[in-house]
Design a protein around this motif. Structure first.
Motif, PDB file in Angstrom:
ATOM      1  N   PHE A   1       0.863  -1.153  -0.041  1.00 47.26           N
ATOM      2  CA  PHE A   1      -0.109   0.063   0.058  1.00 47.26           C
ATOM      3  C   PHE A   1       0.656   1.121  -0.124  1.00 47.26           C
ATOM      4  O   PHE A   1       0.719   2.383  -0.598  1.00 47.26           O
ATOM      5  CB  PHE A   1      -0.963   0.187   1.127  1.00 47.26           C
ATOM      6  CG  PHE A   1      -2.100  -0.537   0.857  1.00 47.26           C
ATOM      7  CD1 PHE A   1      -3.337   0.398   0.803  1.00 47.26           C
ATOM      8  CD2 PHE A   1      -2.643  -1.710   0.678  1.00 47.26           C
ATOM      9  CE1 PHE A   1      -4.506   0.152   0.461  1.00 47.26           C
ATOM     10  CE2 PHE A   1      -3.645  -2.176   0.346  1.00 47.26           C
ATOM     11  CZ  PHE A   1      -4.806  -1.348   0.382  1.00 47.26           C
TER      12      PHE A   1
ATOM     13  N   PRO B   1      -0.265  -4.185  -4.408  1.00 48.24           N
ATOM     14  CA  PRO B   1      -0.963  -4.944  -3.558  1.00 48.24           C
ATOM     15  C   PRO B   1      -1.440  -6.323  -4.418  1.00 48.24           C
ATOM     16  O   PRO B   1      -1.305  -7.606  -3.776  1.00 48.24           O
ATOM     17  CB  PRO B   1      -2.109  -4.216  -3.162  1.00 48.24           C
ATOM     18  CG  PRO B   1      -1.511  -2.701  -3.065  1.00 48.24           C
ATOM     19  CD  PRO B   1      -0.705  -2.858  -4.490  1.00 48.24           C
ATOM     20  N   ALA B   2      -1.788  -5.979  -5.363  1.00 45.24           N
ATOM     21  CA  ALA B   2      -2.347  -7.150  -6.435  1.00 45.24           C
ATOM     22  C   ALA B   2      -1.467  -8.246  -6.588  1.00 45.24           C
ATOM     23  O   ALA B   2      -1.521  -9.494  -6.652  1.00 45.24           O
ATOM     24  CB  ALA B   2      -2.961  -6.823  -7.576  1.00 45.24           C
TER      25      ALA B   2
ATOM     26  N   ALA C   1      -0.774 -10.031  -3.376  1.00 43.25           N
ATOM     27  CA  ALA C   1      -1.834 -11.111  -3.142  1.00 43.25           C
ATOM     28  C   ALA C   1      -1.513 -12.535  -3.950  1.00 43.25           C
ATOM     29  O   ALA C   1      -1.737 -13.497  -3.337  1.00 43.25           O
ATOM     30  CB  ALA C   1      -2.983 -10.408  -3.515  1.00 43.25           C
TER      31      ALA C   1
ATOM     32  N   PHE D   1      -8.250  -5.047   7.091  1.00 42.26           N
ATOM     33  CA  PHE D   1      -8.117  -3.598   7.452  1.00 42.26           C
ATOM     34  C   PHE D   1      -8.558  -3.222   8.830  1.00 42.26           C
ATOM     35  O   PHE D   1      -9.465  -3.922   9.296  1.00 42.26           O
ATOM     36  CB  PHE D   1      -8.872  -2.786   6.425  1.00 42.26           C
ATOM     37  CG  PHE D   1      -8.470  -2.708   4.968  1.00 42.26           C
ATOM     38  CD1 PHE D   1      -7.160  -1.841   4.529  1.00 42.26           C
ATOM     39  CD2 PHE D   1      -8.550  -3.870   4.121  1.00 42.26           C
ATOM     40  CE1 PHE D   1      -6.838  -1.985   3.243  1.00 42.26           C
ATOM     41  CE2 PHE D   1      -8.056  -3.776   2.723  1.00 42.26           C
ATOM     42  CZ  PHE D   1      -7.234  -3.078   2.358  1.00 42.26           C
TER      43      PHE D   1
ATOM     44  N   LYS E   1     -13.179  -3.582   5.183  1.00 40.60           N
ATOM     45  CA  LYS E   1     -13.651  -3.184   4.110  1.00 40.60           C
ATOM     46  C   LYS E   1     -14.146  -4.364   3.423  1.00 40.60           C
ATOM     47  O   LYS E   1     -13.477  -5.398   3.074  1.00 40.60           O
ATOM     48  CB  LYS E   1     -12.308  -2.667   3.167  1.00 40.60           C
ATOM     49  CG  LYS E   1     -11.806  -1.300   3.670  1.00 40.60           C
ATOM     50  CD  LYS E   1     -10.717  -0.970   2.769  1.00 40.60           C
ATOM     51  CE  LYS E   1     -10.207   0.504   3.182  1.00 40.60           C
ATOM     52  NZ  LYS E   1      -9.698   1.117   2.056  1.00 40.60           N
TER      53      LYS E   1
ATOM     54  N   PHE F   1     -17.169  -5.354   0.164  1.00 38.65           N
ATOM     55  CA  PHE F   1     -17.896  -5.073  -1.124  1.00 38.65           C
ATOM     56  C   PHE F   1     -19.582  -4.919  -0.626  1.00 38.65           C
ATOM     57  O   PHE F   1     -20.109  -6.019  -0.497  1.00 38.65           O
ATOM     58  CB  PHE F   1     -17.681  -5.777  -2.484  1.00 38.65           C
ATOM     59  CG  PHE F   1     -15.983  -5.757  -2.678  1.00 38.65           C
ATOM     60  CD1 PHE F   1     -15.604  -4.655  -3.050  1.00 38.65           C
ATOM     61  CD2 PHE F   1     -15.486  -7.208  -2.539  1.00 38.65           C
ATOM     62  CE1 PHE F   1     -14.241  -4.529  -3.488  1.00 38.65           C
ATOM     63  CE2 PHE F   1     -14.050  -7.281  -2.932  1.00 38.65           C
ATOM     64  CZ  PHE F   1     -13.331  -5.848  -3.499  1.00 38.65           C
TER      65      PHE F   1
ATOM     66  N   GLY G   1      -9.881 -11.888  -8.077  1.00 38.25           N
ATOM     67  CA  GLY G   1      -8.335 -11.970  -7.554  1.00 38.25           C
ATOM     68  C   GLY G   1      -8.323 -13.357  -6.537  1.00 38.25           C
ATOM     69  O   GLY G   1      -7.381 -13.967  -6.197  1.00 38.25           O
TER      70      GLY G   1
ATOM     71  N   GLU H   1      -8.911   0.020  -3.479  1.00 40.08           N
ATOM     72  CA  GLU H   1      -7.677  -0.629  -2.552  1.00 40.08           C
ATOM     73  C   GLU H   1      -8.288  -1.998  -2.172  1.00 40.08           C
ATOM     74  O   GLU H   1      -7.085  -2.845  -2.453  1.00 40.08           O
ATOM     75  CB  GLU H   1      -7.708   0.578  -1.507  1.00 40.08           C
ATOM     76  CG  GLU H   1      -7.392   1.846  -1.943  1.00 40.08           C
ATOM     77  CD  GLU H   1      -6.962   2.690  -0.588  1.00 40.08           C
ATOM     78  OE1 GLU H   1      -7.536   2.016   0.462  1.00 40.08           O
ATOM     79  OE2 GLU H   1      -6.060   3.474  -0.583  1.00 40.08           O
ATOM     80  N   THR H   2      -9.350  -2.255  -1.739  1.00 41.31           N
ATOM     81  CA  THR H   2      -9.428  -3.543  -1.379  1.00 41.31           C
ATOM     82  C   THR H   2      -9.615  -4.717  -2.459  1.00 41.31           C
ATOM     83  O   THR H   2      -8.929  -5.794  -2.299  1.00 41.31           O
ATOM     84  CB  THR H   2     -10.962  -3.797  -0.613  1.00 41.31           C
ATOM     85  OG1 THR H   2     -11.074  -2.616   0.357  1.00 41.31           O
ATOM     86  CG2 THR H   2     -11.162  -4.928   0.043  1.00 41.31           C
ATOM     87  N   ALA H   3      -9.795  -4.155  -3.585  1.00 36.34           N
ATOM     88  CA  ALA H   3     -10.031  -5.075  -4.903  1.00 36.34           C
ATOM     89  C   ALA H   3      -8.439  -5.525  -4.953  1.00 36.34           C
ATOM     90  O   ALA H   3      -8.015  -6.611  -5.260  1.00 36.34           O
ATOM     91  CB  ALA H   3     -10.565  -4.413  -5.823  1.00 36.34           C
ATOM     92  N   GLY H   4      -7.604  -4.511  -5.188  1.00 31.16           N
ATOM     93  CA  GLY H   4      -5.982  -4.660  -5.191  1.00 31.16           C
ATOM     94  C   GLY H   4      -5.586  -5.644  -4.357  1.00 31.16           C
ATOM     95  O   GLY H   4      -4.660  -6.607  -4.441  1.00 31.16           O
ATOM     96  N   VAL H   5      -5.851  -5.649  -3.078  1.00 29.69           N
ATOM     97  CA  VAL H   5      -5.255  -6.231  -2.121  1.00 29.69           C
ATOM     98  C   VAL H   5      -5.822  -7.863  -1.915  1.00 29.69           C
ATOM     99  O   VAL H   5      -4.890  -8.646  -1.782  1.00 29.69           O
ATOM    100  CB  VAL H   5      -6.043  -5.680  -0.410  1.00 29.69           C
ATOM    101  CG1 VAL H   5      -5.808  -6.536   0.384  1.00 29.69           C
ATOM    102  CG2 VAL H   5      -4.898  -4.592   0.018  1.00 29.69           C
TER     103      VAL H   5
ATOM    104  N   GLY I   1      -6.056  -9.166  -4.800  1.00 29.65           N
ATOM    105  CA  GLY I   1      -5.532  -9.819  -6.278  1.00 29.65           C
ATOM    106  C   GLY I   1      -6.060  -9.229  -7.414  1.00 29.65           C
ATOM    107  O   GLY I   1      -5.822  -9.678  -8.464  1.00 29.65           O
ATOM    108  N   VAL I   2      -7.056  -8.224  -7.331  1.00 31.69           N
ATOM    109  CA  VAL I   2      -7.749  -7.854  -8.653  1.00 31.69           C
ATOM    110  C   VAL I   2      -6.726  -6.831  -9.259  1.00 31.69           C
ATOM    111  O   VAL I   2      -6.457  -6.062  -8.598  1.00 31.69           O
ATOM    112  CB  VAL I   2      -9.239  -7.105  -8.301  1.00 31.69           C
ATOM    113  CG1 VAL I   2      -9.701  -6.466  -9.634  1.00 31.69           C
ATOM    114  CG2 VAL I   2      -9.984  -8.281  -7.750  1.00 31.69           C
TER     115      VAL I   2
END
Lengths: 247, 297
Positions: free
Chosen positions: A53, A73-74, A77, A85, A89, A91, A104, B178-182, B184-185
């Protein structure tokens, strides 16, 4: 034996504030490390650097021998580093189960039904299986924390970074989370746990690292850290101060 | 009967509006920027259709698909070259940069097409010539066919977002980048996909509407204003909101013309109704019909 995660002299500044000041650490695979320290001591900043981050101003971190500082970050992962977090967080505008099916997280080559089955199993394990088809926006704070946990479980990570997972969670749910953390760790997953809940830290962790003003002031077994005068001072503010919240 | 005719006309025009607004909404949802060049992507779609259907003789439906594909590529390239620096941390004043870069792109594209094709209007071949009579209702074939293809495209895009791997990535990134990145997206790739899809939808709308309202370099200016009205009405970034907003605007514009008996004057005021609607929404429900209230720190 080479440590799974190695951080060397990490420095992170925000303007005039040095949030991480020459922080180094090593973690063996399968360890459960507690990360404690007063507010603003740099705990979350360290997690943010390790999870991609934040870019460190200097210093390097390696995971399984590969450099991870400066990576997205991706990408991290994909290498098996997952995190939660401090402020949950999820969706909110998709269903609870769909939260676990975000691309992902999922290797669709296993087949759609297998993936959905895995997601449902994880939700059942976290005792929120009955909410699978409902909107995630309608979950309570504690349930959302569990969903965040579940999302990480979908990744089958090698290293999990948990940032205040017990904040505002009902004691019953907390026990459930403790059990899941132990299960994970028992299966060889490395975990770094940030928490102000000292009971949980000393109950779960094999080693505790303490930060103050961005510097490591203790890094030892829980019993040693609990009685370390430097750590006590960091938490209480004065050596001979009035009764405060001890460890 | 006049009222029913207006409702049907409103429905048909709503479909074109929905195509243009859906693209704008997708781009805003994922990238959190307003694309001021969306009208010019719509215009490029009209020109691609004109070149392939009228100059090269491709069947009209195939030419619409070519416009869709071509503008997908244009949109994806625009995102990677001009928008991506925002998310790569290379831009300090993100909002100002996005406004200036897309506004500049709009002017560039308009003048590019002015240089290549001149300022004169072009009428490409219609998908269906003549007119269709349903009872007493008479609809021109080009409008009806274009609306039919438009509906199919909207359904295809909604199904793509709802059921595919990439669609799930778009929904995840639009909710929390941000969360999507974390987990793996690849948020950058998803942004490129969303901009490409937004461009493709605008291009398809331009291609479908070209035979009806003609093709020329500034053809995107008024439709994009309507697309802004629609996305504000529906809620910025909301896909169902964009579709509902398009239908509300189409009906308001169409039915309001009945209020003024002189048809010439009635049509002159048509565009104003949408703007009145925009003002009312901003005053009474600034987050739109489906938008969420947010406050920037």
């Amino acid at each position: 034996m080479t440590a799974q995660l190695v951080a060397e002299s990490l420095v992170k500044r925000f303007g005039g504030l040095t949030a991480l000041d020459d922080v180094s650490l090593e973690i063996e695979a399968g360890e459960l490390l507690g990360l404690i320290g007063p507010n603003g001591s740099g705990k979350t900043t360290l997690l943010n650097v390790l999870s991609g981050f934040y870019l460190a101003d200097s210093g390097t971190a390696f995971f399984e021998g590969q450099k991870i500082t400066g990576r997205e970050p991706a990408v991290l992962a994909g290498r098996g580093i997952a995190r939660t977090f401090q402020v949950t967080k999820i969706f909110r505008r998709i269903s609870v189960l769909e939260n676990l099916l975000v691309p992902g997280l999922v290797d669709w080559s296993a087949g759609r039904s297998t993936v959905i089955e895995k997601g449902q199993e994880i939700l059942d394990l976290l005792e929120i299986g009955h909410l699978a088809d409902g909107p995630a926006a309608e979950m309570s704070g504690g349930q959302a924390k569990l969903l965040e946990f579940g999302r990480i479980m979908m990744l089958d990570p090698k290293l999990v970074l948990l940032d205040e997972p017990f904040g505002g969670v009902h004691p019953m749910l907390k026990r459930l989370m403790h059990d899941r953390i132990r299960d994970w760790n028992g299966r060889g997953t490395t975990i770094i746990l940030i928490s102000h809940d000292m009971g949980s830290i000393f109950d779960l962790c094999g080693r505790v690292m303490t930060l103050q003003n961005g510097r490591v002031i203790a890094n030892a077994a829980p019993e040693q850290v609990r009685n370390d005068p430097v750590v006590l001072q960091a938490y209480l503010g004065t050596q001979d101060g009035e009764a405060g919240r001890g460890l | 009967m006049a009222l029913f005719e207006q409702v049907v006309n409103g429905l048909i025009i709503s479909i074109f509006y929905a195509l243009a607004a859906l693209g704008l909404s997708l781009i805003f949802g994922v990238l959190k920027i307003v694309n001021f060049a969306q009208g010019e992507l719509y215009m490029l779609g009209g020109f691609v259709y004109y070149v392939f259907a009228s100059l090269l003789g491709l069947p009209p439906v195939a030419a619409v698909l070519v416009a869709f594909a071509a503008l997908f590529i244009v949109g994806a390239l625009v995102e990677r070259l001009l928008i991506d620096p925002i998310h790569a941390g290379k831009v300090e004043r993100v909002d100002e940069y996005a406004i200036m870069i897309t506004f500049g792109l709009a002017i560039l594209l308009q003048n590019l097409m002015l240089g290549l094709f001149g300022p004169w209007t072009k009428r490409p071949d219609a998908i269906l010539r003549g007119r269709v009579e349903i009872g007493e209702l008479i609809i021109s074939g080009d409008r009806l066919a274009a609306a039919g293809v438009g509906v199919l495209l909207i359904i295809a895009v909604l199904a793509f977002i709802r059921y595919t791997w990439a669609g799930k990535a778009i929904r995840a990134v639009s909710q929390d980048r941000e969360t999507a990145g974390v987990i793996g997206v690849d948020a950058r790739l998803t942004g490129m996909l969303a901009f490409g899809l937004g461009g493709a939808l605008a291009g398809a709308a331009g291609a479908l509407i070209g035979p009806v309202f003609l093709v020329y370099p500034t053809m995107g200016v008024i439709p994009v204003i309507k697309a802004y009205v629609i996305v504000v009405l529906g809620g910025l970034g909301s896909v169902p909101g964009a579709i509902l907003g398009a239908f509300v605007l189409g009906q308001v514009e169409s039915l309001a013309t009945v209020l003024i008996p002189d048809t010439t004057r009635a049509l002159a005021y048509k565009d104003a109704y949408g703007l009145v609607l925009l003002v009312l929404v901003l005053v009474f429900r600034p987050q739109g019909l489906f938008g969420e209230r947010t406050r920037r720190a």
